[in-house]
Scaffold this motif. Structure first.
Motif, PDB file in Angstrom:
ATOM      1  N   CYS A   1      -6.996  -1.548   0.900  1.00  0.00           N
ATOM      2  CA  CYS A   1      -5.856  -1.853   1.762  1.00  0.00           C
ATOM      3  C   CYS A   1      -6.372  -2.521   3.032  1.00  0.00           C
ATOM      4  O   CYS A   1      -7.384  -2.103   3.591  1.00  0.00           O
ATOM      5  CB  CYS A   1      -5.114  -0.569   2.103  1.00  0.00           C
TER       6      CYS A   1
ATOM      7  N   CYS B   1       0.838  -1.198   0.000  1.00  0.00           N
ATOM      8  CA  CYS B   1       0.000   0.000   0.000  1.00  0.00           C
ATOM      9  C   CYS B   1       0.875   1.250   0.000  1.00  0.00           C
ATOM     10  O   CYS B   1       1.752   1.380   0.840  1.00  0.00           O
ATOM     11  CB  CYS B   1      -0.914  -0.010   1.227  1.00  0.00           C
TER      12      CYS B   1
ATOM     13  N   CYS C   1      -0.086   3.885   3.521  1.00  0.00           N
ATOM     14  CA  CYS C   1       0.353   3.609   4.893  1.00  0.00           C
ATOM     15  C   CYS C   1       1.696   2.910   4.920  1.00  0.00           C
ATOM     16  O   CYS C   1       2.309   2.825   5.983  1.00  0.00           O
ATOM     17  CB  CYS C   1      -0.700   2.787   5.630  1.00  0.00           C
TER      18      CYS C   1
ATOM     19  N   CYS D   1      -5.065   0.416   6.215  1.00  0.00           N
ATOM     20  CA  CYS D   1      -5.632   1.756   6.357  1.00  0.00           C
ATOM     21  C   CYS D   1      -7.031   1.859   5.750  1.00  0.00           C
ATOM     22  O   CYS D   1      -7.677   2.898   5.869  1.00  0.00           O
ATOM     23  CB  CYS D   1      -4.699   2.804   5.750  1.00  0.00           C
TER      24      CYS D   1
END
Ligand code: ZN
Length: 162
Positions: free
Chosen positions: A32, A13, A16, A35
């Motif tokens: 994700c 991701c 984050c 997050c």
């Protein structure tokens, strides 16, 4: 689809830097697992729909953040943003340091007598200036990068509570 690891069908991701994004079942988007941001994949070039050069776009906020796969990781593809973010981080540091320096210097120069009421106030004010400006800076940064401070906070709390 080389941005997905062939084993787990996930990709790191870019928001984050901790979670993994994977395609959501029956949907054109990706999410994700850390997050909870949602992304869509778009072709970089309209003329080459089969091209592997895909752009990852954030889909769940008004933010226009986008990334492009470099072969190893998602790289920020918003040129303007990369250019300005360097200046913004310098500005941000100044925003915190300059008022703190002014408050500290004035607390140092105009030192009150130690037994005067509110003698602690200038030092308190310098610290409060620092914290206040840091808070403003962090909240702007969070809005700007959509960095998931809350997801990290939840994860820290989970690991504390066991
Ligand atoms: Zn994430």
């Amino acid at each position: 689809m080389n941005y997905f690891s062939s084993r787990s069908q996930t990709s790191p991701c870019p928001v984050c830097m901790r979670g993994a994004i994977a395609e959501m079942p029956m949907m054109e988007s990706l999410a994700c697992n850390f997050c909870n941001h949602i992304f869509t994949l778009e072709n970089q070039l309209e003329s080459q729909p089969d091209s592997d050069r895909k752009i990852l776009k954030m889909a769940d906020t008004i933010s226009t953040l986008r990334w492009i796969w470099t072969g190893k990781r998602w790289e920020n593809a918003n040129a303007v943003q990369v250019y300005t973010s360097r200046w913004l981080s310098i500005l941000g540091i100044l925003l915190v340091l300059v008022p703190t320096a002014i408050a500290s210097i004035s607390a140092y120069i105009f030192q009150p007598e130690p037994d005067v009421p509110l003698a602690w106030f200038p030092k308190f004010w310098a610290i409060a200036t620092f914290c206040g400006h840091l808070f403003v800076l962090l909240s702007i940064t969070r809005d700007y990068t959509q960095f998931p401070i809350q997801a990290y906070w939840r994860s820290i709390k989970r690991s504390w509570l066991g």
